[in-house]
Write a protein that holds these residues in place. Sequence first.
Motif, mmCIF file in Angstrom:
data_model
loop_
_atom_site.group_PDB
_atom_site.id
_atom_site.type_symbol
_atom_site.label_atom_id
_atom_site.label_comp_id
_atom_site.label_asym_id
_atom_site.label_seq_id
_atom_site.Cartn_x
_atom_site.Cartn_y
_atom_site.Cartn_z
ATOM 1 N N ARG A 26 0.826 -1.216 0.000
ATOM 2 C CA ARG A 26 0.000 0.000 0.000
ATOM 3 C C ARG A 26 0.859 1.265 0.000
ATOM 4 O O ARG A 26 0.466 2.281 -0.573
ATOM 5 C CB ARG A 26 -0.932 0.022 1.208
ATOM 6 N N LYS A 27 2.004 1.199 0.642
ATOM 7 C CA LYS A 27 2.867 2.377 0.737
ATOM 8 C C LYS A 27 3.468 2.742 -0.617
ATOM 9 O O LYS A 27 3.912 3.863 -0.825
ATOM 10 C CB LYS A 27 3.975 2.121 1.755
ATOM 11 N N LEU A 28 3.497 1.781 -1.550
ATOM 12 C CA LEU A 28 4.110 2.021 -2.855
ATOM 13 C C LEU A 28 3.132 2.558 -3.889
ATOM 14 O O LEU A 28 3.539 3.012 -4.952
ATOM 15 C CB LEU A 28 4.719 0.720 -3.389
ATOM 16 N N VAL A 29 1.834 2.492 -3.589
ATOM 17 C CA VAL A 29 0.821 2.850 -4.605
ATOM 18 C C VAL A 29 -0.203 3.835 -4.042
ATOM 19 O O VAL A 29 -1.408 3.687 -4.219
ATOM 20 C CB VAL A 29 0.109 1.592 -5.150
ATOM 21 N N GLN A 30 0.271 4.849 -3.380
ATOM 22 C CA GLN A 30 -0.641 5.828 -2.806
ATOM 23 C C GLN A 30 -1.276 6.732 -3.859
ATOM 24 O O GLN A 30 -2.457 7.067 -3.763
ATOM 25 C CB GLN A 30 0.101 6.683 -1.774
ATOM 26 N N ASP A 31 -0.512 7.139 -4.876
ATOM 27 C CA ASP A 31 -0.999 8.147 -5.815
ATOM 28 C C ASP A 31 -1.062 7.684 -7.268
ATOM 29 O O ASP A 31 -1.751 8.287 -8.074
ATOM 30 C CB ASP A 31 -0.115 9.401 -5.743
ATOM 31 N N GLN A 32 -0.324 6.644 -7.622
ATOM 32 C CA GLN A 32 -0.306 6.199 -9.009
ATOM 33 C C GLN A 32 0.006 4.716 -9.072
ATOM 34 O O GLN A 32 0.558 4.145 -8.131
ATOM 35 C CB GLN A 32 0.726 6.989 -9.810
ATOM 36 N N LEU A 34 1.734 1.140 -9.865
ATOM 37 C CA LEU A 34 3.104 0.655 -9.898
ATOM 38 C C LEU A 34 3.159 -0.560 -10.811
ATOM 39 O O LEU A 34 2.412 -1.523 -10.612
ATOM 40 C CB LEU A 34 3.562 0.265 -8.489
ATOM 41 N N SER A 35 4.034 -0.523 -11.827
ATOM 42 C CA SER A 35 4.185 -1.646 -12.758
ATOM 43 C C SER A 35 5.619 -2.145 -12.732
ATOM 44 O O SER A 35 6.556 -1.353 -12.648
ATOM 45 C CB SER A 35 3.806 -1.221 -14.187
ATOM 46 N N ARG A 59 -1.993 -8.594 -14.140
ATOM 47 C CA ARG A 59 -0.781 -8.932 -14.892
ATOM 48 C C ARG A 59 -1.125 -9.015 -16.369
ATOM 49 O O ARG A 59 -2.142 -9.613 -16.741
ATOM 50 C CB ARG A 59 -0.206 -10.268 -14.409
ATOM 51 N N ASP A 60 -0.274 -8.421 -17.230
ATOM 52 C CA ASP A 60 -0.553 -8.480 -18.662
ATOM 53 C C ASP A 60 0.070 -9.732 -19.280
ATOM 54 O O ASP A 60 0.723 -10.533 -18.593
ATOM 55 C CB ASP A 60 -0.088 -7.201 -19.373
ATOM 56 N N LYS A 61 -0.121 -9.910 -20.573
ATOM 57 C CA LYS A 61 0.327 -11.136 -21.231
ATOM 58 C C LYS A 61 1.847 -11.258 -21.289
ATOM 59 O O LYS A 61 2.371 -12.341 -21.558
ATOM 60 C CB LYS A 61 -0.250 -11.203 -22.643
ATOM 61 N N THR A 64 4.074 -8.438 -16.994
ATOM 62 C CA THR A 64 4.205 -7.196 -16.225
ATOM 63 C C THR A 64 3.043 -7.055 -15.254
ATOM 64 O O THR A 64 1.877 -7.101 -15.664
ATOM 65 C CB THR A 64 4.254 -5.971 -17.150
ATOM 66 N N ILE A 65 3.362 -6.899 -14.003
ATOM 67 C CA ILE A 65 2.364 -6.754 -12.948
ATOM 68 C C ILE A 65 2.090 -5.277 -12.696
ATOM 69 O O ILE A 65 3.014 -4.468 -12.664
ATOM 70 C CB ILE A 65 2.843 -7.434 -11.652
ATOM 71 N N THR A 66 0.828 -4.935 -12.523
ATOM 72 C CA THR A 66 0.441 -3.579 -12.148
ATOM 73 C C THR A 66 -0.369 -3.639 -10.863
ATOM 74 O O THR A 66 -1.341 -4.394 -10.763
ATOM 75 C CB THR A 66 -0.382 -2.892 -13.248
ATOM 76 N N ILE A 67 0.053 -2.844 -9.899
ATOM 77 C CA ILE A 67 -0.677 -2.696 -8.637
ATOM 78 C C ILE A 67 -1.280 -1.304 -8.634
ATOM 79 O O ILE A 67 -0.576 -0.308 -8.788
ATOM 80 C CB ILE A 67 0.257 -2.880 -7.430
ATOM 81 N N HIS A 68 -2.602 -1.235 -8.499
ATOM 82 C CA HIS A 68 -3.317 0.034 -8.615
ATOM 83 C C HIS A 68 -3.512 0.688 -7.248
ATOM 84 O O HIS A 68 -3.694 0.004 -6.240
ATOM 85 C CB HIS A 68 -4.672 -0.187 -9.278
ATOM 86 N N PRO A 69 -3.507 2.012 -7.211
ATOM 87 C CA PRO A 69 -3.713 2.716 -5.934
ATOM 88 C C PRO A 69 -5.168 2.660 -5.489
ATOM 89 O O PRO A 69 -6.059 2.364 -6.295
ATOM 90 C CB PRO A 69 -3.301 4.154 -6.272
ATOM 91 N N PRO A 70 -5.423 2.948 -4.225
ATOM 92 C CA PRO A 70 -6.806 3.011 -3.747
ATOM 93 C C PRO A 70 -7.571 4.112 -4.468
ATOM 94 O O PRO A 70 -6.986 5.099 -4.934
ATOM 95 C CB PRO A 70 -6.656 3.343 -2.254
#
Length: 222
Positions: A26-32, A34-35, A59-61, A64-70
């Motif tokens: 959570r600390k890494l994705v506060q505003d945007q 993270l991929s 995760r895309d094909k 690449t993993i993307t973690i979205h912010p709240p």
Amino acid sequence: MFNLNFRKMEAEVLDFEPRVLENPLRKLVQDQPLSYPSRMSEAEFDRFVLENGDLRIERDKYGTITIHPPMTYKSAVRESKALFFLQLWGFSHQHLGDVVSPSGSFNLPDGAQCKADGSFVSRAQLQFFSDEELSHIPHLVPDFVMEVRSTTDRIGALKTKMEEVWIANGVRLAWLIDPIKERAWVYRANGEVVEIHNFNQKLSGEDVLPGFELDLNLLKTN
């Protein structure tokens, strides 16, 4: 320079006990979002997603993993309104299939694993899956998806997701709704894209969601 050992971070998060500490992701994705690239297997990624259910992880094909912010409060309200009307239709059409919440993930044919802000899976598809398969993240393409743009979403990235992920993998009908600019796009399986230039109209579920209409006025930014 932002530098992280993502492999080490993944291992730590998989062993993370949420009742003891706040989820460190959570600390890494506060505003945007993270991929980052990952070498996790499908089974490892499924576990990673399920054990971090408080976060939206895809995760895309290419792996690449993307973690979205709240979401912000207003974005969450708009998403909940759209989902409510989809669920309301679903309750009266349960014989046609299931409405899936934003927390539901799908393992797609091209290797991606994604979530939508609301989706529908037809009974015609579900009949081929066992209860055991549906107790996990299934290899399943929803018939319908909708994405409601939040303040942290880039519209270009959402358009790419609609075309190169959802439609490319076999979704029959998809809606991209942008309450911020009061625009929407309807994507169909044949590649047709229709742009809606204002919110003074309704989106139709067509033959995928028979009888369903979403009044875009209800999602206007206050």
